[in-house]
Design a protein around this motif. Sequence first.
Motif, short mmCIF file in Angstrom:
data_model
loop_
_atom_site.label_atom_id
_atom_site.label_comp_id
_atom_site.label_asym_id
_atom_site.label_seq_id
_atom_site.Cartn_x
_atom_site.Cartn_y
_atom_site.Cartn_z
N HIS A 1 0.83 -1.20 0.00
CA HIS A 1 0.00 0.00 0.00
C HIS A 1 0.87 1.26 0.00
N THR A 2 1.89 1.27 0.83
CA THR A 2 2.79 2.42 0.91
C THR A 2 3.49 2.66 -0.43
N LYS A 3 3.96 1.59 -1.06
CA LYS A 3 4.64 1.73 -2.35
C LYS A 3 3.69 2.25 -3.43
N ILE A 4 2.47 1.71 -3.45
CA ILE A 4 1.49 2.15 -4.45
C ILE A 4 1.11 3.60 -4.20
N PHE A 5 0.84 3.94 -2.94
CA PHE A 5 0.49 5.31 -2.59
C PHE A 5 1.59 6.28 -3.04
N ASN A 6 2.84 5.95 -2.73
CA ASN A 6 3.95 6.83 -3.13
C ASN A 6 4.07 6.93 -4.65
N TYR A 7 3.86 5.82 -5.34
CA TYR A 7 3.88 5.81 -6.80
C TYR A 7 2.84 6.80 -7.34
N MET A 8 1.63 6.70 -6.79
CA MET A 8 0.54 7.56 -7.27
C MET A 8 0.78 9.02 -6.90
N LEU A 9 1.24 9.26 -5.69
CA LEU A 9 1.48 10.62 -5.23
C LEU A 9 2.57 11.30 -6.06
N GLU A 10 3.67 10.59 -6.30
CA GLU A 10 4.79 11.14 -7.07
C GLU A 10 4.40 11.47 -8.51
#
Length: 167
Positions: free
Chosen positions: A132-141
């Motif tokens: 979840h953290t990796k996906i969230f960061n991917y989307m945010l970036e």
Amino acid sequence: MEENIVSIKPNPSHLAWHETMKLHEITASQTNSLIGFKMSIHNIKDKHLHALYAEAIRDIEQNLRELLPYFPEAPTGTRSLSDSELTAFYAGQLLGYAKSSILGYASAITETATPSLKETFHKQMHRAIELHTKIFNYMLERGLYPAYNLKELLENDVKNANKALGM
């Protein structure tokens, strides 16, 4: 002795912040499901399952039509944006999966008495949290999930729900 109860009248000019966030989460989740179901229904060969998909699509479309009128009542309002990339849908779908997994594991852990199974669920939940953290960061970036901009977040919900309804 009579208690003094303070009655707080809701502000009729907009939704509360917490309900606005729930509106966002439900709309985004149902929109992603609707797009996925519409993309998949043509591949469903079993007639009964196909009918269930069609029913789910109709129900979600109705849900979105009932939810969309609440967006202008959100604290920040909405406006139209250009079409988002299909990548945003896939990333959102993956983020929703990770979030649902975390919630599912948290619930399962509270219902599990067998220590080894509980530890397995705990380990898998932590993997889901990391994903979840990796996906969230991917989307945010990439600007696919404006988590810190409520106005843009809600605008994306309206745009994506209308797009899903139009498919």
